[in-house]
Scaffold this active site. Structure first.
Site, short mmCIF file in Angstrom:
data_model
loop_
_atom_site.label_atom_id
_atom_site.label_comp_id
_atom_site.label_asym_id
_atom_site.label_seq_id
_atom_site.Cartn_x
_atom_site.Cartn_y
_atom_site.Cartn_z
N ARG A 113 0.85 -1.20 0.00
CA ARG A 113 0.00 0.00 0.00
C ARG A 113 0.89 1.24 0.00
NH1 ARG A 113 -4.80 0.23 4.24
NH2 ARG A 113 -3.13 0.82 5.62
N THR A 117 -1.33 7.39 -0.19
CA THR A 117 -2.64 7.25 -0.86
C THR A 117 -3.37 5.97 -0.44
OG1 THR A 117 -1.69 6.03 -2.70
CG2 THR A 117 -1.73 8.44 -2.89
N ASP A 209 -0.15 -3.75 11.91
CA ASP A 209 0.35 -4.07 10.57
C ASP A 209 0.77 -5.54 10.56
OD1 ASP A 209 2.32 -4.52 8.43
OD2 ASP A 209 1.95 -2.41 8.00
N ASP A 212 4.43 -6.38 9.39
CA ASP A 212 5.43 -5.94 10.38
C ASP A 212 5.40 -6.84 11.61
OD1 ASP A 212 6.37 -3.91 8.81
OD2 ASP A 212 5.18 -2.34 9.78
C1 PRP Z 1 -1.30 -5.12 4.17
C2 PRP Z 1 -2.12 -6.38 4.19
C3 PRP Z 1 -2.90 -6.27 2.90
C4 PRP Z 1 -3.14 -4.79 2.80
C5 PRP Z 1 -4.55 -4.50 3.20
O1 PRP Z 1 -0.21 -5.25 3.34
O2 PRP Z 1 -1.35 -7.55 4.26
O3 PRP Z 1 -2.21 -6.76 1.77
O4 PRP Z 1 -2.23 -4.15 3.70
O5 PRP Z 1 -4.83 -3.16 3.02
P1 PRP Z 1 -5.88 -2.63 1.95
O6 PRP Z 1 -7.09 -3.48 2.08
O7 PRP Z 1 -6.11 -1.21 2.37
O8 PRP Z 1 -5.27 -2.73 0.59
P2 PRP Z 1 0.89 -4.11 3.17
O9 PRP Z 1 0.54 -3.22 2.03
O10 PRP Z 1 1.13 -3.45 4.49
O11 PRP Z 1 2.16 -4.91 2.70
P3 PRP Z 1 2.98 -6.06 3.46
O12 PRP Z 1 2.12 -7.30 3.50
O13 PRP Z 1 4.16 -6.23 2.57
O14 PRP Z 1 3.35 -5.58 4.84
N1 URA Z 2 -2.74 -3.54 6.64
C1 URA Z 2 -2.47 -4.10 7.84
O1 URA Z 2 -1.55 -4.92 7.95
N2 URA Z 2 -3.21 -3.73 8.91
C2 URA Z 2 -4.22 -2.84 8.81
O2 URA Z 2 -4.88 -2.54 9.84
C3 URA Z 2 -4.49 -2.26 7.56
C4 URA Z 2 -3.74 -2.64 6.49
#
Ligand code: PRP
Ligand code: URA
Length: 218
Positions: A113, A117, A209, A212
């Site tokens: 993400r 944005t 997150d 993380d």
């Molecule tokens: C997180 C999660 C989803 C996304 C959800 O990933 O694992 O993929 O956010 O958010 P959304 O519904 O608003 O799109 P992130 O983008 O943090 O990446 P990561 O898994 O690499 O930490």
């Molecule tokens: N992605 C995450 O990992 N946690 C949230 O709460 C939203 C997006």
């Protein structure tokens, strides 16, 4: 407690209320839970959710011999299944499901993400062949704005997938609405629909997150 099935705009959302799922979800929500325990909790939840996702699979008949006699049993053809992980955090669900469905095809879609944005940015995609013949189970612990899951399913459909389910652990009502509007044909299986998104698009109460917390990054 029985599962809650919500039907909206022709879409199906299954909230798995099983006490074991809710117990493990509470564990991984807790900020005191460290990465190792977070990953093992997620893995266990993935296997309990897999049980629900696979409930309507159509097994094949197979003739076998027990030590005492022959009988007709059933088997699930892993070749007709495909697990798609949305990187990174999707891998927290993928591995546990692969233990149960070791011959399933596996695909990865890398999305992050944009921090400002919150729009998903694709950085990787690798999918198995013959998607049109498989049930594709897309996994990601979090459905927040719905942008990542919606984009991932769009890519799968472009690649030929016809039958898709989406599995997450925590969903926001906002994400459910966006996703089901875009893909009313794709059922959502989740352990929880939480209260809301905050102004950083994090799910509240949520679990923070997921990526993380799995890997101890910030
Ligand atoms: C997180 C999660 C989803 C996304 C959800 O990933 O694992 O993929 O956010 O958010 P959304 O519904 O608003 O799109 P992130 O983008 O943090 O990446 P990561 O898994 O690499 O930490
Ligand atoms: N992605 C995450 O990992 N946690 C949230 O709460 C939203 C997006």
């Amino acid at each position: 407690m029985t599962n809650q099935t919500i039907r909206a705009t022709n879409a199906t959302i299954e909230v798995v209320n099983h006490p074991l799922v809710q117990h493990k979800l509470t564990l991984i929500r807790d900020s005191k839970t460290d990465s190792a325990l977070f990953r093992s909790g997620l893995r266990e939840i993935s296997q309990l959710l897999a049980y629900e996702v696979c409930r309507d699979l159509e097994p094949e008949k197979v003739e076998i011999n027990t030590p005492l006699e022959s009988m007709s049993g059933t088997r699930v053809d892993g070749g007709k299944l495909c697990l798609i992980s949305i990187l990174r955090a999707g891998n927290g669900l993928l591995d546990g499901m692969l233990d149960l469905m070791p011959t399933a095809g596996v695909g990865h879609i890398g999305l992050y993400r944009d921090p400002d944005t919150h729009v998903p940015v694709e950085y990787y995609i690798k999918l198995p062949e013959q998607l049109e013949e498989r049930l594709c189970i897309v996994v990601d612990p979090m459905l927040a704005t719905g942008g990542s899951a919606t984009a991932a399913v769009q890519r799968l459909k472009q690649a030929g997938a016809k039958r898709i389910k989406f599995v997450c652990v925590v969903a926001a009502p906002e994400g459910v609405e966006v996703f089901t509007k875009a893909h009313p044909d794709v059922p959502i299986i989740t352990a929880s629909i939480d209260r809301e998104l905050d102004d950083q698009a994090y799910i509240r109460p949520g679990l923070g997150d997921a990526g993380d917390r799995m890997y101890g990054t910030k």
